[in-house]
Design a protein around this motif. Sequence first.
Motif, PDB file in Angstrom:
ATOM      1  N   LYS A  23       0.826  -1.209   0.000  1.00 29.67           N
ATOM      2  CA  LYS A  23       0.000   0.000   0.000  1.00 29.67           C
ATOM      3  C   LYS A  23       0.860   1.258   0.000  1.00 29.67           C
ATOM      4  N   SER A  30       1.732   6.442  -6.969  1.00 31.20           N
ATOM      5  CA  SER A  30       0.627   7.201  -7.583  1.00 31.20           C
ATOM      6  C   SER A  30       0.908   8.698  -7.585  1.00 31.20           C
ATOM      7  N   LYS A  43      -7.817   6.567 -16.980  1.00 32.96           N
ATOM      8  CA  LYS A  43      -7.977   5.998 -15.645  1.00 32.96           C
ATOM      9  C   LYS A  43      -8.594   7.052 -14.737  1.00 32.96           C
ATOM     10  N   TRP A  49      -7.039   8.514  -7.139  1.00 33.32           N
ATOM     11  CA  TRP A  49      -6.159   7.402  -6.760  1.00 33.32           C
ATOM     12  C   TRP A  49      -5.367   7.736  -5.507  1.00 33.32           C
ATOM     13  N   ILE A  76      -7.241  -4.646  -2.175  1.00 33.16           N
ATOM     14  CA  ILE A  76      -7.655  -4.921  -3.556  1.00 33.16           C
ATOM     15  C   ILE A  76      -7.447  -3.680  -4.417  1.00 33.16           C
ATOM     16  N   ALA A  77      -7.787  -2.506  -3.891  1.00 28.87           N
ATOM     17  CA  ALA A  77      -7.587  -1.258  -4.633  1.00 28.87           C
ATOM     18  C   ALA A  77      -6.108  -1.048  -4.949  1.00 28.87           C
ATOM     19  N   PHE A  79      -3.801  -3.375  -5.255  1.00 32.00           N
ATOM     20  CA  PHE A  79      -3.410  -4.347  -6.274  1.00 32.00           C
ATOM     21  C   PHE A  79      -3.966  -3.972  -7.649  1.00 32.00           C
ATOM     22  N   VAL A  80      -5.167  -3.404  -7.705  1.00 36.69           N
ATOM     23  CA  VAL A  80      -5.720  -2.931  -8.983  1.00 36.69           C
ATOM     24  C   VAL A  80      -4.846  -1.816  -9.534  1.00 36.69           C
ATOM     25  N   TYR A  81      -4.447  -0.884  -8.663  1.00 37.33           N
ATOM     26  CA  TYR A  81      -3.568   0.194  -9.109  1.00 37.33           C
ATOM     27  C   TYR A  81      -2.268  -0.390  -9.677  1.00 37.33           C
ATOM     28  N   ALA A  83      -1.588  -3.427 -10.790  1.00 38.83           N
ATOM     29  CA  ALA A  83      -1.735  -4.342 -11.920  1.00 38.83           C
ATOM     30  C   ALA A  83      -2.299  -3.676 -13.164  1.00 38.83           C
ATOM     31  N   ASP A  84      -3.075  -2.607 -13.010  1.00 43.47           N
ATOM     32  CA  ASP A  84      -3.748  -2.004 -14.161  1.00 43.47           C
ATOM     33  C   ASP A  84      -3.296  -0.572 -14.420  1.00 43.47           C
ATOM     34  N   VAL A  85      -3.357   0.256 -13.420  1.00 40.73           N
ATOM     35  CA  VAL A  85      -3.110   1.688 -13.621  1.00 40.73           C
ATOM     36  C   VAL A  85      -1.627   1.970 -13.801  1.00 40.73           C
TER      37      VAL A  85
END
Length: 95
Positions: A23, A30, A43, A49, A76-77, A79-81, A83-85
């Motif tokens: 985190k 970010s 995004k 973010w 989860i947020a 990990f989404v950042y 893996a995706d963002v």
Amino acid sequence: MLHVLQAESTLLLVIELVLLGVKLFAFVNSLLYSAESYSAANKLTKPAWAIILGLGLAVQVVMGGPLGILNIVFTIAAFVYLADVRPALASLTRR
């Protein structure tokens, strides 16, 4: 029985520290990209973010424990950042 409890508490501490590191890394990362990069990557905005990941970091520090529902949501947020963002932002900017 005591060894089992010590092993369990040690494992939970390790998991908590790893998730705190994830985190923290996601939050700091970010902040490194410009707001325009987020728009160009289609995004959520940089402030969105930063708030999501900052709240996740704060919740983990204040509440502790990796198993609370809020910690799970913010993990989860993060990990989404990551893996995706983050890959989308990195593909747009060359450092």
